[in-house]
Structure formats: C-alpha cells, structure tokens
Design a protein around this motif. Structure first.
Motif, PDB file in Angstrom:
ATOM      1  N   VAL A  40     -15.282   4.506   4.309  1.00 60.69           N
ATOM      2  CA  VAL A  40     -14.591   3.383   3.671  1.00 60.69           C
ATOM      3  C   VAL A  40     -13.248   3.886   3.145  1.00 60.69           C
ATOM      4  CG1 VAL A  40     -14.644   1.855   1.657  1.00 60.69           C
ATOM      5  CG2 VAL A  40     -16.650   2.067   3.115  1.00 60.69           C
ATOM      6  N   HIS A  41     -12.212   3.115   3.389  1.00 63.31           N
ATOM      7  CA  HIS A  41     -10.850   3.524   3.027  1.00 63.31           C
ATOM      8  C   HIS A  41     -10.349   2.671   1.866  1.00 63.31           C
ATOM      9  CE1 HIS A  41      -6.981   5.389   3.955  1.00 63.31           C
ATOM     10  NE2 HIS A  41      -6.457   4.227   3.601  1.00 63.31           N
ATOM     11  N   PRO A  42      -9.969   3.272   0.753  1.00 58.39           N
ATOM     12  CA  PRO A  42      -9.455   2.486  -0.380  1.00 58.39           C
ATOM     13  C   PRO A  42      -8.233   1.663   0.028  1.00 58.39           C
ATOM     14  CG  PRO A  42      -9.838   4.767  -1.026  1.00 58.39           C
ATOM     15  CD  PRO A  42      -9.992   4.700   0.462  1.00 58.39           C
ATOM     16  N   GLY A  43      -8.224   0.406  -0.384  1.00 57.64           N
ATOM     17  CA  GLY A  43      -7.088  -0.459  -0.096  1.00 57.64           C
ATOM     18  C   GLY A  43      -7.115  -1.113   1.271  1.00 57.64           C
ATOM     19  N   PHE A  44      -8.174  -0.887   2.044  1.00 58.64           N
ATOM     20  CA  PHE A  44      -8.262  -1.457   3.391  1.00 58.64           C
ATOM     21  C   PHE A  44      -8.148  -2.976   3.307  1.00 58.64           C
ATOM     22  CE2 PHE A  44     -10.007  -2.545   7.508  1.00 58.64           C
ATOM     23  CZ  PHE A  44      -9.579  -1.493   8.305  1.00 58.64           C
ATOM     24  N   ALA A  45      -7.470  -3.575   4.260  1.00 60.76           N
ATOM     25  CA  ALA A  45      -7.229  -5.016   4.269  1.00 60.76           C
ATOM     26  C   ALA A  45      -8.534  -5.808   4.350  1.00 60.76           C
ATOM     27  CB  ALA A  45      -6.328  -5.385   5.448  1.00 60.76           C
ATOM     28  N   LEU A  91      -3.054 -17.072  -5.620  1.00 58.87           N
ATOM     29  CA  LEU A  91      -1.631 -17.287  -5.894  1.00 58.87           C
ATOM     30  C   LEU A  91      -1.072 -16.298  -6.909  1.00 58.87           C
ATOM     31  CD1 LEU A  91      -1.473 -21.183  -5.896  1.00 58.87           C
ATOM     32  CD2 LEU A  91      -0.740 -19.604  -4.104  1.00 58.87           C
ATOM     33  N   LYS A  92      -1.900 -15.870  -7.845  1.00 58.27           N
ATOM     34  CA  LYS A  92      -1.447 -14.932  -8.878  1.00 58.27           C
ATOM     35  C   LYS A  92      -1.897 -13.499  -8.618  1.00 58.27           C
ATOM     36  CE  LYS A  92      -1.276 -18.387 -12.533  1.00 58.27           C
ATOM     37  NZ  LYS A  92      -1.762 -18.773 -13.861  1.00 58.27           N
ATOM     38  N   GLY A  93      -2.676 -13.282  -7.557  1.00 57.67           N
ATOM     39  CA  GLY A  93      -3.211 -11.952  -7.265  1.00 57.67           C
ATOM     40  C   GLY A  93      -2.129 -10.952  -6.900  1.00 57.67           C
ATOM     41  N   ARG A  94      -2.360  -9.695  -7.281  1.00 57.83           N
ATOM     42  CA  ARG A  94      -1.393  -8.630  -7.003  1.00 57.83           C
ATOM     43  C   ARG A  94      -2.057  -7.521  -6.206  1.00 57.83           C
ATOM     44  NH1 ARG A  94       1.948  -8.063 -12.587  1.00 57.83           N
ATOM     45  NH2 ARG A  94       3.232  -6.770 -11.255  1.00 57.83           N
ATOM     46  N   LEU A  95      -1.246  -6.859  -5.396  1.00 60.93           N
ATOM     47  CA  LEU A  95      -1.751  -5.715  -4.634  1.00 60.93           C
ATOM     48  C   LEU A  95      -1.994  -4.543  -5.568  1.00 60.93           C
ATOM     49  CD1 LEU A  95       0.619  -5.732  -1.524  1.00 60.93           C
ATOM     50  CD2 LEU A  95      -1.717  -6.589  -1.653  1.00 60.93           C
ATOM     51  N   SER A  96      -3.082  -3.835  -5.325  1.00 59.68           N
ATOM     52  CA  SER A  96      -3.346  -2.602  -6.065  1.00 59.68           C
ATOM     53  C   SER A  96      -2.501  -1.487  -5.440  1.00 59.68           C
ATOM     54  CB  SER A  96      -4.827  -2.234  -5.971  1.00 59.68           C
ATOM     55  OG  SER A  96      -5.134  -1.810  -4.644  1.00 59.68           O
ATOM     56  N   PRO A  97      -2.332  -0.367  -6.137  1.00 58.58           N
ATOM     57  CA  PRO A  97      -1.610   0.761  -5.527  1.00 58.58           C
ATOM     58  C   PRO A  97      -2.248   1.219  -4.209  1.00 58.58           C
ATOM     59  CG  PRO A  97      -1.750   1.076  -7.891  1.00 58.58           C
ATOM     60  CD  PRO A  97      -2.614  -0.127  -7.564  1.00 58.58           C
ATOM     61  N   ALA A  98      -3.573   1.198  -4.123  1.00 64.11           N
ATOM     62  CA  ALA A  98      -4.247   1.594  -2.877  1.00 64.11           C
ATOM     63  C   ALA A  98      -3.930   0.607  -1.752  1.00 64.11           C
ATOM     64  CB  ALA A  98      -5.757   1.686  -3.098  1.00 64.11           C
ATOM     65  N   GLN A  99      -3.846  -0.681  -2.076  1.00 64.52           N
ATOM     66  CA  GLN A  99      -3.499  -1.685  -1.067  1.00 64.52           C
ATOM     67  C   GLN A  99      -2.052  -1.541  -0.618  1.00 64.52           C
ATOM     68  OE1 GLN A  99      -4.749  -5.002  -3.449  1.00 64.52           O
ATOM     69  NE2 GLN A  99      -6.617  -5.301  -2.242  1.00 64.52           N
ATOM     70  N   GLU A 100      -1.159  -1.211  -1.529  1.00 60.89           N
ATOM     71  CA  GLU A 100       0.241  -0.976  -1.158  1.00 60.89           C
ATOM     72  C   GLU A 100       0.351   0.241  -0.243  1.00 60.89           C
ATOM     73  OE1 GLU A 100       2.159  -0.695  -4.968  1.00 60.89           O
ATOM     74  OE2 GLU A 100       2.437  -2.871  -5.110  1.00 60.89           O
ATOM     75  N   ALA A 101      -0.395   1.307  -0.559  1.00 57.21           N
ATOM     76  CA  ALA A 101      -0.378   2.516   0.273  1.00 57.21           C
ATOM     77  C   ALA A 101      -0.940   2.218   1.667  1.00 57.21           C
ATOM     78  CB  ALA A 101      -1.171   3.636  -0.403  1.00 57.21           C
ATOM     79  N   PHE A 102      -2.010   1.427   1.727  1.00 53.46           N
ATOM     80  CA  PHE A 102      -2.582   1.057   3.021  1.00 53.46           C
ATOM     81  C   PHE A 102      -1.566   0.261   3.830  1.00 53.46           C
ATOM     82  CE2 PHE A 102      -4.808  -1.867   5.829  1.00 53.46           C
ATOM     83  CZ  PHE A 102      -5.598  -0.992   6.541  1.00 53.46           C
ATOM     84  N   ALA A 117       3.900   1.842   8.993  1.00 55.57           N
ATOM     85  CA  ALA A 117       4.517   3.061   9.530  1.00 55.57           C
ATOM     86  C   ALA A 117       3.946   3.422  10.903  1.00 55.57           C
ATOM     87  CB  ALA A 117       4.326   4.223   8.557  1.00 55.57           C
ATOM     88  N   GLN A 118       2.696   3.029  11.145  1.00 54.71           N
ATOM     89  CA  GLN A 118       2.064   3.313  12.433  1.00 54.71           C
ATOM     90  C   GLN A 118       2.328   2.223  13.471  1.00 54.71           C
ATOM     91  OE1 GLN A 118      -2.041   4.844  12.193  1.00 54.71           O
ATOM     92  NE2 GLN A 118      -1.716   4.981   9.980  1.00 54.71           N
TER      93      GLN A 118
END
Length: 131
Positions: free
Chosen positions: A55-60, A78-89, A95-96
């Motif tokens: 399992v990969h943290p932040g996976f879509a 509507l108010k939800g924010r990406l976590s740092p792990a989701q931003e990194a994912f 990038a790939q």
C-alpha cells in the motif's frame, strides 16, 4: 445518534457509476482501499501490515485504465485538501508521464477524461466535449 456525512464517498460512488457508463466496455476503473480508519494500536498494526504488502501512502482514490491510457483520480469534497502524501503521489505520477486529476464533482471527473484524451460517450457540463 446523528450519522456523519460522507461527501467524498458519495461523490466516489457517483463518479464510478458515471465512468462505467461513459467509458468503453473494456475500461478498468479500480479503487484501492489504502488506509485503515480504525484508531489506536490495532489500526496502526493493520496499516503497517498493509504498507508492508505494498500500500502506497497518498495513492489516488481511483485508477482508470483504458485504451493504453492511465489516469489517477483523487476525489475530494468541496472543502477537502490534499495531504502531503497525496501531493507527493501526484507529483510522482505526473513526473512519470501519467495523468492525475483532482475531482470535486462529477463534471470534474468527465472533464478529466477529456483533458487526458480518453474517448467517452458523454460530454461534460463545462462545455468540454470528450473526443
């Protein structure tokens, strides 16, 4: 007891239903349950087991495979924010060379398909017409 709202889960069910209709028959729409919501040591142990199994943290929330294309969809209220792990994912996926989109509505999901070159049987409400 008052039931807590589940806007992201409700959105995800609506998006999956629409994508099953909009995409060609051979398309794969997959959700990978990638986190344990159980609190405490038992939940932490179960999460550690899942991470050890890949399992990969932040996976879509959703992965779409269709006609040689891959698109990852992260669903948020509507108010939800990406976590740092989701931003990194997101950054790693982009990038790939794979597609990634933030989805806050059904129209966002259909627009993401069009934006990433997926052939569909529907047009989004924003005026973007799928190819």
């Amino acid at each position: 007891m008052k039931r807590r709202g589940t806007p992201e889960a409700d959105l995800q069910r609506a998006v999956v239903t629409a994508l099953r209709f909009a995409l060609p028959k051979g398309a794969i729409i997959h959700h990978c349950a990638n986190e344990v919501t159980e609190a405490g040591p038992r939940g932490a142990k179960r999460q550690a087991i899942l991470v050890g199994m890949g399992v990969h943290p932040g996976f879509a929330d959703l992965v779409i495979l269709c006609a040689g294309r891959v698109l990852f969809l992260e669903l948020k209220s509507l108010k939800g924010r990406l976590s740092p792990a989701q931003e990194a994912f997101r950054d790693s996926v982009n990038a790939q060379g794979f597609g990634w989109a933030l989805v806050r509505s059904l129209d966002d999901a259909l627009g993401a398909l069009a934006d990433h070159g997926f052939t569909t049987r529907v047009a989004s409400q924003s005026g973007r017409v799928a190819p």
